[in-house]
Design a protein around this motif. Structure first.
Motif: not given
Length: 165
Positions: A66-78, A127-135
């Motif tokens: 599943p997608i992790n919306w918090l890490f997606l938002v952090i990635f968009i900030g990056l 570090a963050i991109i893989p965490l968007v999908f728990h990789l």
């Protein structure tokens, strides 16, 4: 479906960065720029390419996550930070190391506050991109590989700006 959209947009983003870098390379060379760090550049490209392959492979291996919306938002900030870095450097931004003789480094935008803001952003991104999908495997492995690569790259860049190369 989220992963397919995400990875497609991510690949387009990376290819767009390479296109901008190539366009800027022509400008820099016209200004008399000299390229440094050619020996490590192919390894950097390979690492970033394998990063994308690893994202896809681990996602498939784990049968989707599943997608992790918090890490997606952090990635968009990056990404917003990255766009600030690129726009602050303008035609001087590149994925390669160039130096125009008698030219001083850019000191506006995030460069007012940080010595290497682009590398800070890349460290977080890897570090963050893989965490968007728990990789998690991709996150750990490529964070370590990226640290080794940046250790080499930042040393070369610092030596260039100190006039040692």
């Amino acid at each position: 479906m989220y992963f397919a959209i995400f990875i497609s947009l991510f690949i387009v983003q990376r290819l767009s960065e390479l296109w901008i870098a190539k366009r800027n390379q022509h400008f820099l060379l016209q200004q008399g720029a000299i390229e440094y760090g050619r020996e490590h550049y192919p390894f950097m490209v390979a690492m970033h390419t394998l990063f994308i392959v690893s994202l896809i492979a681990e996602y498939q291996w784990r049968d989707g996550t599943p997608i992790n919306w918090l890490f997606l938002v952090i990635f968009i900030g990056l990404l917003l930070f990255k766009f600030w870095v690129i726009s602050s450097l303008g035609k001087y931004w590149n994925t390669r190391i160039f130096r125009i003789p008698n030219f001083q480094p850019v000191t506006k935008g995030p460069f007012k506050y940080f010595k290497h803001p682009n590398y800070m952003e890349v460290i977080c991104e890897i570090a963050i991109i893989p965490l968007v999908f728990h990789l998690y495997y991709t996150a750990v492995i490529f964070t370590l590989l990226n640290a080794a690569m940046l250790n080499v790259r930042i040393r070369v860049e610092n030596r260039v700006w100190r006039g040692e190369l």
